[in-house]
Design a protein around this motif. Structure first.
Motif, PDB file in Angstrom:
ATOM      1  N   GLY A  67      63.077  51.714  -7.721  1.00 32.98           N
ATOM      2  CA  GLY A  67      63.575  52.530  -8.959  1.00 32.98           C
ATOM      3  C   GLY A  67      64.738  53.290  -8.516  1.00 32.98           C
ATOM      4  N   GLY A  68      65.135  53.907  -9.718  1.00 33.72           N
ATOM      5  CA  GLY A  68      66.563  54.556  -9.519  1.00 33.72           C
ATOM      6  C   GLY A  68      67.626  53.964  -9.003  1.00 33.72           C
ATOM      7  N   LEU A  69      67.789  52.669  -9.379  1.00 34.72           N
ATOM      8  CA  LEU A  69      69.077  51.844  -9.048  1.00 34.72           C
ATOM      9  C   LEU A  69      70.332  52.531  -9.423  1.00 34.72           C
ATOM     10  N   HIS A  70      71.303  52.570  -8.651  1.00 33.76           N
ATOM     11  CA  HIS A  70      72.733  53.111  -9.049  1.00 33.76           C
ATOM     12  C   HIS A  70      73.401  52.639  -7.877  1.00 33.76           C
ATOM     13  N   VAL A  71      74.787  52.502  -8.189  1.00 33.40           N
ATOM     14  CA  VAL A  71      76.122  51.984  -7.332  1.00 33.40           C
ATOM     15  C   VAL A  71      76.598  53.295  -6.849  1.00 33.40           C
ATOM     16  N   LEU A  72      77.097  53.110  -5.444  1.00 31.10           N
ATOM     17  CA  LEU A  72      77.827  54.174  -4.695  1.00 31.10           C
ATOM     18  C   LEU A  72      78.947  53.208  -3.893  1.00 31.10           C
ATOM     19  N   GLY A  73      79.965  53.129  -4.257  1.00 30.46           N
ATOM     20  CA  GLY A  73      80.944  52.405  -3.385  1.00 30.46           C
ATOM     21  C   GLY A  73      80.678  50.998  -3.692  1.00 30.46           C
ATOM     22  N   ASN A  74      80.306  50.212  -2.604  1.00 26.38           N
ATOM     23  CA  ASN A  74      80.185  48.807  -2.743  1.00 26.38           C
ATOM     24  C   ASN A  74      78.662  48.554  -2.314  1.00 26.38           C
ATOM     25  N   GLN A  75      77.748  49.650  -2.379  1.00 26.13           N
ATOM     26  CA  GLN A  75      76.343  49.632  -2.201  1.00 26.13           C
ATOM     27  C   GLN A  75      75.675  49.654  -3.432  1.00 26.13           C
ATOM     28  N   LEU A  76      74.312  48.972  -3.410  1.00 28.93           N
ATOM     29  CA  LEU A  76      73.218  49.272  -4.545  1.00 28.93           C
ATOM     30  C   LEU A  76      72.352  49.995  -3.852  1.00 28.93           C
ATOM     31  N   LEU A  77      72.209  51.265  -4.497  1.00 28.72           N
ATOM     32  CA  LEU A  77      71.121  52.066  -3.668  1.00 28.72           C
ATOM     33  C   LEU A  77      69.904  52.494  -4.712  1.00 28.72           C
ATOM     34  N   ASN A  78      68.751  52.600  -4.035  1.00 25.24           N
ATOM     35  CA  ASN A  78      67.603  53.111  -4.887  1.00 25.24           C
ATOM     36  C   ASN A  78      67.618  54.821  -4.945  1.00 25.24           C
ATOM     37  N   SER A  79      66.380  55.126  -5.518  1.00 24.65           N
ATOM     38  CA  SER A  79      66.180  56.613  -5.810  1.00 24.65           C
ATOM     39  C   SER A  79      66.360  57.418  -4.746  1.00 24.65           C
ATOM     40  N   SER A  80      66.102  56.615  -3.467  1.00 30.44           N
ATOM     41  CA  SER A  80      66.079  57.532  -2.106  1.00 30.44           C
ATOM     42  C   SER A  80      67.471  57.400  -1.403  1.00 30.44           C
ATOM     43  N   GLY A  81      68.394  56.726  -2.236  1.00 31.41           N
ATOM     44  CA  GLY A  81      69.641  56.790  -1.576  1.00 31.41           C
ATOM     45  C   GLY A  81      69.803  55.767  -0.451  1.00 31.41           C
ATOM     46  N   GLN A  82      68.801  54.562  -0.533  1.00 33.48           N
ATOM     47  CA  GLN A  82      68.763  53.834   0.551  1.00 33.48           C
ATOM     48  C   GLN A  82      69.433  52.340  -0.235  1.00 33.48           C
ATOM     49  N   ALA A  83      70.231  51.639   0.679  1.00 31.75           N
ATOM     50  CA  ALA A  83      70.873  50.382   0.233  1.00 31.75           C
ATOM     51  C   ALA A  83      69.919  49.352   0.240  1.00 31.75           C
ATOM     52  N   ILE A  84      69.979  48.718  -0.952  1.00 35.16           N
ATOM     53  CA  ILE A  84      69.038  47.466  -1.204  1.00 35.16           C
ATOM     54  C   ILE A  84      69.910  46.052  -1.229  1.00 35.16           C
ATOM     55  N   ARG A  85      69.448  45.105  -0.699  1.00 36.50           N
ATOM     56  CA  ARG A  85      70.154  43.939  -0.886  1.00 36.50           C
ATOM     57  C   ARG A  85      68.934  42.802  -1.589  1.00 36.50           C
ATOM     58  N   LEU A  86      69.476  42.283  -2.513  1.00 35.71           N
ATOM     59  CA  LEU A  86      68.423  41.490  -3.501  1.00 35.71           C
ATOM     60  C   LEU A  86      68.528  39.910  -3.028  1.00 35.71           C
ATOM     61  N   VAL A  87      67.187  39.307  -2.992  1.00 32.65           N
ATOM     62  CA  VAL A  87      67.099  37.890  -2.906  1.00 32.65           C
ATOM     63  C   VAL A  87      66.096  37.490  -4.034  1.00 32.65           C
ATOM     64  N   GLY A  88      66.422  36.451  -4.490  1.00 33.65           N
ATOM     65  CA  GLY A  88      65.117  36.002  -5.600  1.00 33.65           C
ATOM     66  C   GLY A  88      65.513  34.965  -6.314  1.00 33.65           C
ATOM     67  N   VAL A  89      65.036  34.706  -7.589  1.00 32.73           N
ATOM     68  CA  VAL A  89      65.338  33.435  -8.329  1.00 32.73           C
ATOM     69  C   VAL A  89      65.565  33.948  -9.794  1.00 32.73           C
ATOM     70  N   ASP A  90      66.030  32.932 -10.514  1.00 30.16           N
ATOM     71  CA  ASP A  90      66.412  32.840 -11.738  1.00 30.16           C
ATOM     72  C   ASP A  90      65.140  32.311 -12.562  1.00 30.16           C
ATOM     73  N   ARG A  91      64.422  32.840 -13.534  1.00 26.20           N
ATOM     74  CA  ARG A  91      63.419  32.306 -14.146  1.00 26.20           C
ATOM     75  C   ARG A  91      63.906  31.805 -15.670  1.00 26.20           C
ATOM     76  N   SER A  92      64.295  30.741 -15.720  1.00 27.94           N
ATOM     77  CA  SER A  92      64.898  30.110 -16.774  1.00 27.94           C
ATOM     78  C   SER A  92      63.753  29.679 -18.121  1.00 27.94           C
ATOM     79  N   SER A  93      64.282  29.951 -19.264  1.00 29.89           N
ATOM     80  CA  SER A  93      63.498  29.001 -20.274  1.00 29.89           C
ATOM     81  C   SER A  93      63.450  30.119 -21.662  1.00 29.89           C
ATOM     82  N   ALA A  94      63.373  31.466 -21.348  1.00 23.62           N
ATOM     83  CA  ALA A  94      63.512  32.401 -22.505  1.00 23.62           C
ATOM     84  C   ALA A  94      64.807  32.121 -23.288  1.00 23.62           C
ATOM     85  N   GLU A  95      65.799  31.603 -22.747  1.00 21.94           N
ATOM     86  CA  GLU A  95      67.074  31.539 -23.654  1.00 21.94           C
ATOM     87  C   GLU A  95      66.822  30.162 -24.578  1.00 21.94           C
ATOM     88  N   TYR A  96      65.767  29.277 -24.156  1.00 19.18           N
ATOM     89  CA  TYR A  96      65.909  28.000 -24.997  1.00 19.18           C
ATOM     90  C   TYR A  96      64.457  27.680 -25.535  1.00 19.18           C
TER      91      TYR A  96
END
Length: 516
Positions: A37-66
């Motif tokens: 929670g509390g996602l925000h950007v500072l410089g070139n970092q994506l941070l959470n509410s604790s000011g911790q840097a987060i790196r995202l890895v995941g998937v695209d869940r397609s089909s709600a577009e069609y």
């Protein structure tokens, strides 16, 4: 992944699972999502509410577009019981899911969604899915994927967002999800304006069809600056993703044409497939790495269309070295020989392409859902390796002369409050706050008040909501951190501006009691 989309849709619709749309009931227990929670950007970092840097890895869940399209099925997703997909996704070690949306189906215009249900149902389905994912410590990215102008149905990807409906779409989506600080808005899937003024068109749009700088455009264009302004006008502080041109494969001039965001919370998005132009390490080094040194970069889509992992493996390794986030297209049981498909069924059984991706993700240990509600293993309190946390747009976060960013800590019976000036630069500052319950009983909701001795103005706050009148600030808890157990510490923070006086406050009022 839209150059192949028109061809794929005819194939995909033949294999979609048609069933009941009544999937809202679920017995799975929701878990706290404080660590994402509390996602925000500072410089070139994506941070959470604790000011911790987060790196995202995941998937695209397609089909709600069609699937909601009049030529599609009677379901919002191609799996009618999509909530049951989430445990399988979590077993792959993901911490983010991107959900493509259809402009017409969300707004209920141009005869969409399909007659079997309404726009309200479409919205509620998406909202239920997002809420379950974020409750499972998974960040969600929502993107405008299919759109069109006027009375034309949104049944494909267009070169740019339409001025007719895209701002209305984002006003509605932002108002719906602005209270969920685990959501990121991807403003447009794969822009591909043409000509020598493509980047100018990308930024500024055009008020009419075939008008400079969008020569050749079939309708009036909403530029990225228009959409940034639209979202911020709702009061939403969610980070915003902006894909480059050439189907988001080209970010070479992203920094030059970066829109103005009052919150400075923009993320560059790039899509990379084996069949793209920028599909080599040399290209990534010269066009993506410089962007990643200035702002966060998320590869919103990666993949290969040969049912293998020989392309994505070196790509993911390069991303890991650069500290860049990435998602694979897509979590759908398509024919992987026709386009990138991670799974053979919604139980999460991988294709050969998916097996390589899954193995790599599990080796990283960044997965979000652990079943305990504890902070995400992938969240680290130090900057991502290889990424220098410099502020956006050339601002250097070095302390102003004579100012030492030491914390101000105060306490009273039952509570401790710490005010930490974490970084500062001419005209701007970033502050971390912490509230510790030192008492013997839980706090079930809280309000923190203080008065700036200087002329600071808060521009972005994470971990709560705020009002500011002159120098007086009132902060109330977010939905996920209102309860503070004995011995527990809640962290929050803000970015702000100052002109001539940046003195830190020393007196705080917590739930009506002065802390001095």
């Amino acid at each position: 992944m839209q150059r192949m989309q028109r061809y794929l849709v005819s194939i995909l619709l033949a294999i979609l699972l048609i069933g009941s749309v009544g999937f809202f009931s679920t017995t799975r227990q929701a878990r706290a999502a404080e660590s994402v929670g509390g996602l925000h950007v500072l410089g070139n970092q994506l941070l959470n509410s604790s000011g911790q840097a987060i790196r995202l890895v995941g998937v695209d869940r397609s089909s709600a577009e069609y699937s909601c399209n009049s030529g599609g099925t009677t379901n919002v997703f191609d799996d009618p019981n999509n909530l049951s997909d989430i445990p399988a996704m979590l077993s792959w070690g993901i911490n983010v899911v991107r959900i493509p949306l259809n402009e017409d189906c969300w707004l209920g215009i141009n005869g969409e969604p399909a007659a079997a249900y309404t726009a309200t149902y479409y919205q509620q389905t998406i909202e239920a899915y997002v809420n379950q994912l974020t409750a499972d410590n998974v960040i969600v990215i929502l993107d405008l994927h299919w759109n069109n102008s006027g009375s034309n149905q949104a049944n494909s990807q267009e070169p740019m967002p339409d001025l007719d409906h895209a701002p209305t779409f984002w006003t509605s989506v932002a108002n719906t999800f602005k209270s969920n600080s685990s959501v990121i808005f991807d403003l447009y899937n794969e822009p591909y304006p043409s000509g020598s003024t493509a980047w100018e068109c990308w930024l500024n749009g055009a008020s009419a069809a075939n008008t400079a700088p969008c020569i050749g455009s079939p309708f009036a264009i909403a530029g990225m600056q228009d959409l940034v302004n639209t979202v911020r006008a709702t009061g939403a502080t969610n980070p915003l993703m902006l894909g480059g041109i050439a189907y988001s494969n080209d970010v070479s001039q992203w920094l030059q044409y970066e829109p103005t965001d009052p919150l400075q919370s923009l993320i560059a998005s790039v899509h990379i497939y084996n069949f793209n132009t920028c599909n080599t390490t040399a290209c990534w080094n010269t066009t993506i790495a410089p962007v990643a040194a200035k702002v966060p970069v998320i590869a919103g889509e990666i993949g290969e269309n040969d049912c293998a992992d020989t392309f994505i493996n070196p790509l993911m390794s390069w991303f890991d070295q650069q500290g860049i986030s990435y998602l694979a297209w897509s979590w759908n049981p398509y024919n992987c020989a026709s386009g990138p498909s991670l799974i053979t069924d919604f139980n999460g059984d991988p294709t050969a392409f998916g097996a390589g991706f899954k193995t790599h993700l599990l080796s990283l240990g960044l997965g979000g859902g652990s079943g305990s509600g504890t902070p995400t293993p992938g969240v680290t309190p130090t900057p991502t390796p290889g990424v220098t946390p410099t502020p956006t747009s050339g601002i250097t976060p070095t302390p102003t002369s004579g100012v030492t960013p030491t914390p101000t800590s105060t306490s009273s019976p039952g509570v401790n409050v710490s005010y930490q000036l974490s970084s500062q630069w001419p005209g701007g500052l970033s502050v971390n706050l912490s509230i510790t319950n030192a008492g013997s009983s839980a706090v079930n909701s809280w309000t923190l008040q203080f008065t700036f001795p200087g002329d600071q103005k808060i521009t972005q706050l994470w971990g709560g909501s705020y009002t500011q009148s002159g120098e007086q600030v009132t902060i109330t808890n977010a939905s996920y951190n209102g309860t503070i157990a004995p011995g527990q510490t809640v962290t929050l923070g803000f970015n702000g501006t100052w002109t001539s006086n940046d003195t830190s406050p020393t007196i705080f009022i917590f739930n009506g009691v002065t802390v001095s």
